[in-house]
Design an enzyme around this catalytic site. Structure first.
Site, short mmCIF file in Angstrom:
data_model
loop_
_atom_site.label_atom_id
_atom_site.label_comp_id
_atom_site.label_asym_id
_atom_site.label_seq_id
_atom_site.Cartn_x
_atom_site.Cartn_y
_atom_site.Cartn_z
N HIS A 26 0.89 -1.33 -0.20
CA HIS A 26 -0.03 -0.16 0.10
C HIS A 26 0.95 1.32 -0.15
CE1 HIS A 26 -3.69 -2.22 1.87
NE2 HIS A 26 -2.58 -2.89 2.18
N TYR A 27 0.35 2.34 -0.46
CA TYR A 27 0.91 3.72 0.00
C TYR A 27 0.04 4.31 1.01
CZ TYR A 27 -1.61 6.41 -3.41
OH TYR A 27 -2.67 6.96 -4.38
N THR A 28 0.59 5.18 1.75
CA THR A 28 -0.29 5.77 3.12
C THR A 28 -1.24 6.78 2.68
OG1 THR A 28 1.53 7.33 3.38
CG2 THR A 28 1.18 5.30 5.13
N GLU A 91 2.24 -0.61 4.73
CA GLU A 91 2.03 0.55 4.22
C GLU A 91 3.32 1.63 3.98
OE1 GLU A 91 -0.72 2.33 3.77
OE2 GLU A 91 -2.45 1.10 4.43
N HIS A 133 -2.57 -3.19 -3.33
CA HIS A 133 -3.91 -2.80 -2.75
C HIS A 133 -4.84 -2.56 -4.00
CE1 HIS A 133 -6.62 -0.85 0.35
NE2 HIS A 133 -7.02 -1.90 0.03
N ASP A 143 -3.46 2.32 -5.07
CA ASP A 143 -1.94 2.28 -4.38
C ASP A 143 -1.61 0.81 -4.35
OD1 ASP A 143 -4.31 1.38 -2.41
OD2 ASP A 143 -2.66 1.32 -1.00
ZN ZN Z 1 -4.13 0.81 0.51
#
Ligand code: ZN
Length: 214
Positions: A26-28, A91, A133, A143
């Site tokens: 993921h990215y935040t 993340e 994600h 993301d």
């Molecule tokens: Zn995510």
């Protein structure tokens, strides 16, 4: 690898009898790392991940791997929908498409690779189960996005990339003359002696990638 333990209350028990066989990137998607950390530790937000990796490469652990972190939401991959139950979530700090999507810095990607390799060594996660994600929730999520270096990860034994040149090159780089079943078996007798299949399966490719490229 040193982790800063920064516990989140947002987790519950993993169901029994389900293996950990997915790794989700993921990215935040928040303005700062601090904001993301705060949100993932806010009981009202009901979101979390097992790890967060800051842009300087610092790895925070929020939930231990034996617990179910809440990062995937409504999702689907290879017939499975309860993704949190069977996955580990990472993340990666980045403001994302909403707040200024930018390249992932080198120290951050190094930590992503180290952590992912460490996780893959401890859990039966096949390459095609290392996904983003947006792969598992394409209608809701973007993301980790198009700047995420999937090809570089694949070259380090993490996840998939297209083209068999990655593996062809590395087999011949190592010194082998061919890539037939006997050659693959010879490679396996040397490097994965408990895994003699004669085919270039996930574990063999991962081993090959690590030998040649790290
Ligand atoms: Zn995510």
């Amino acid at each position: 690898m040193t982790h800063i333990f920064h516990p989140s209350p947002n987790f519950d028990e993993r169901p029994a009898d389900i293996p950990i066989d997915m790794l989700i990137m993921h990215y935040t998607g928040m303005k700062t790392a601090e904001e993301a950390l705060q949100r993932m530790c806010d009981p009202k937000a009901e979101v979390s991940a097992h790890y967060m990796i800051d842009e300087d490469g610092t790895i925070f652990q929020l939930v231990t791997e034996d617990k179910r972190a809440w990062h995937a939401g409504v999702a689907y991959w290879r017939g499975q929908t309860n993704i949190n139950a069977r996955s580990i979530g990472i993340e990666i700090v980045n403001p994302g498409h909403e707040w200024g999507y930018r390249p992932f810095p080198e120290p951050q990607i190094k930590s992503v690779i180290d952590l992912a390799q460490n996780i893959l060594n401890r859990h039966p996660i096949p390459s095609r189960n290392v996904v983003g994600h947006s792969d598992i929730a394409p209608h809701r999520k973007q993301d980790p996005g198009e700047l995420f270096p999937w090809e570089r990860l694949a070259r380090n034994g993490i996840g998939l990339w297209f083209g068999d040149d990655i593996y062809k090159t590395t087999l011949s780089d190592l010194g082998y003359d061919a890539e037939d079943a006997d050659t693959i078996l010879a490679f396996q007798r040397h490097f994965t002696p408990d895994h003699l299949t004669g085919i270039l399966d996930d574990r063999t490719k991962q081993t090959l990638c690590r030998i040649c490229l790290t």
